[in-house]
Design a protein around this motif. Structure first.
Motif, short mmCIF file in Angstrom:
data_model
loop_
_atom_site.label_atom_id
_atom_site.label_comp_id
_atom_site.label_asym_id
_atom_site.label_seq_id
_atom_site.Cartn_x
_atom_site.Cartn_y
_atom_site.Cartn_z
N GLU A 23 0.84 -1.18 0.00
CA GLU A 23 0.00 0.00 0.00
C GLU A 23 0.89 1.24 0.00
O GLU A 23 1.95 1.26 0.64
CB GLU A 23 -0.89 -0.02 1.25
CG GLU A 23 -1.82 1.16 1.38
CD GLU A 23 -2.72 1.03 2.60
OE1 GLU A 23 -3.10 2.09 3.15
OE2 GLU A 23 -3.01 -0.11 3.01
N ARG A 190 -3.05 7.10 -3.06
CA ARG A 190 -3.13 5.72 -2.59
C ARG A 190 -3.75 4.83 -3.66
O ARG A 190 -3.41 3.64 -3.75
CB ARG A 190 -3.93 5.65 -1.29
CG ARG A 190 -3.18 6.19 -0.08
CD ARG A 190 -3.74 5.58 1.22
NE ARG A 190 -5.19 5.59 1.21
CZ ARG A 190 -5.95 6.59 1.64
NH1 ARG A 190 -5.36 7.67 2.13
NH2 ARG A 190 -7.25 6.52 1.60
N ALA A 194 -1.00 2.29 -5.65
CA ALA A 194 -1.26 1.01 -4.96
C ALA A 194 -0.43 -0.10 -5.61
O ALA A 194 -0.33 -0.18 -6.83
CB ALA A 194 -2.74 0.67 -5.02
N SER A 199 -5.07 -3.31 -2.05
CA SER A 199 -4.80 -1.97 -1.54
C SER A 199 -5.44 -0.91 -2.43
O SER A 199 -5.93 0.12 -1.93
CB SER A 199 -3.30 -1.72 -1.40
OG SER A 199 -2.64 -1.81 -2.66
N TYR A 200 -5.48 -1.15 -3.74
CA TYR A 200 -6.14 -0.21 -4.65
C TYR A 200 -7.63 -0.13 -4.36
O TYR A 200 -8.19 0.98 -4.23
CB TYR A 200 -5.91 -0.64 -6.10
CG TYR A 200 -6.89 -0.01 -7.06
CD1 TYR A 200 -6.84 1.34 -7.38
CD2 TYR A 200 -7.91 -0.78 -7.65
CE1 TYR A 200 -7.75 1.92 -8.24
CE2 TYR A 200 -8.82 -0.22 -8.52
CZ TYR A 200 -8.74 1.13 -8.81
OH TYR A 200 -9.66 1.71 -9.66
N ALA A 203 -8.35 1.74 -1.15
CA ALA A 203 -8.14 3.19 -1.32
C ALA A 203 -9.25 3.80 -2.15
O ALA A 203 -9.74 4.91 -1.86
CB ALA A 203 -6.78 3.44 -1.97
#
Length: 349
Positions: A23, A190, A194, A199-200, A203
């Motif tokens: 991340e 973010r 990512a 994590s994408y 975010a």
């Protein structure tokens, strides 16, 4: 600061802006010195002593350009502008004749950092304020710079300068700013940086939850806090201005375009059409920066031709909500010669 301070550090290490499986986490360690009226950090407010180094491409630096104009600090704090792209070492003064800042005599902002810290280990970031006599960087603490412009430089404010950080609203401004920074200003990064699908998507969901909250908040009020422009509006505007040209596609923030949020889009146009906001915005440099510098995201370096930006000048209708942009103050004077955004870089010019 550079669009991503950590990204500069990563490139210096031979990597890119995205680390696989991780991340994105922004490095928020900056030179903490403050320029204050009482000079408590050794840097007293003094007209003509300091030079603001910015880049129109960078949203964090764009904030300082807006606030400096709104408060009328152009004669007290000089301005040096870097070009829209940088290499692994530093932002450069490639817009100036010979590629040299005419006041500092530097080719790279890095030289000002090294003048104070020969082994400076972190990213070379804009905005930065440089002490002209020593040609050494004073601070790059971007959240504090604009607040200090409002609170510490009052003796050099223009007649009619607005109150951007009024004491009675400070707690609410700080609360709004914190959410806008974590979820929106930094939230787009973010998404864009990512290193994993998980994590994408996390975010992305956080970003649009916050944008939905802002859409609801701004449906019934003209400005983010109170009935005049404040520091909170400045901080949100620079992200909104970059949303459709960059973040929607380049950073994959594509649930909605800005123009598909009725209140947010009208709010952004309202600010854009207010002196100090649109006339400090350079869409050409913005697109060049992101699409050229982030080579691991856009390896071809092709800069998109669109979107059509003339819609920033369409009527917004926000006057119906009341409010006064500058409160009891007045609009700022036109930009100084030499600080005008080039013709063709902004539909308002």
């Amino acid at each position: 600061m550079s669009d991503v301070q950590q990204g500069v550090q990563q490139q210096d290490a031979g990597a890119g802006y995205v680390h696989g499986g991780k991340e994105f986490t922004r490095d928020m360690n900056y030179i903490p010195d403050r320029i204050t009226a009482d000079g408590r950090d050794g840097w007293p407010v003094e007209a003509g002593r300091y030079r603001l180094i910015a880049a129109r491409a960078c949203p964090w630096a764009n904030r300082t350009l807006i606030v400096r104009r709104l408060l009328g600090l152009e004669d007290a704090i000089s301005l040096g502008l870097c070009g829209p792209t940088h290499d692994q070492r530093s932002w450069t003064f490639d817009l100036d004749p010979g590629g040299v800042d005419p006041v500092l005599g530097y080719e790279r902002l890095q030289q000002a950092y090294f003048a104070r810290y020969p082994d400076y280990p972190r990213g070379i970031t804009v905005p930065a304020i440089v002490d002209i006599p020593t040609k050494a960087v004073v601070t790059n603490d971007f959240p504090s710079i604009t607040i200090d412009f409002s609170l510490e430089w009052t003796q050099f404010h223009r007649d009619g300068a607005p109150e951007l950080y009024p004491e009675r609203l400070r707690d609410e401004i700080d609360t709004v700013n914190q959410r806008v920074f974590t979820e929106v200003n930094n939230g787009v990064y973010r998404c864009g940086f990512a290193g994993s699908q998980q994590s994408y998507e996390k975010a992305y969901d956080r970003l649009f939850t916050a944008l939905d909250w802002l859409e609801e908040r701004l449906t019934g009020q003209r400005y983010l806090v109170g009935d005049t422009i404040t520091e909170a509006d400045v901080r949100l505007f620079t992200t909104l201005a970059r949303f459709d040209p960059v973040y929607h596609g380049h950073f994959k923030c594509n649930r909605n375009k800005l123009i598909e949020f009725p209140a947010l889009w009208a709010y952004a146009r309202d600010l854009f059409q207010t002196p100090g906001f649109g006339d400090t915005t350079d869409f050409v440099q913005i697109k060049q920066h992101y699409y050229i510098v982030h080579s691991d995201i856009n390896p071809t370096g092709i800069v998109p031709k669109g979107p059509d930006l003339t819609n920033w000048l369409t009527p917004h209708g926000r006057e119906d909500l009341g409010g006064r942009p500058f409160g009891d103050g007045t609009k700022p004077r036109p930009p100084k010669p030499g600080e005008v955004v080039p013709v063709g870089h902004n539909p308002a010019l």
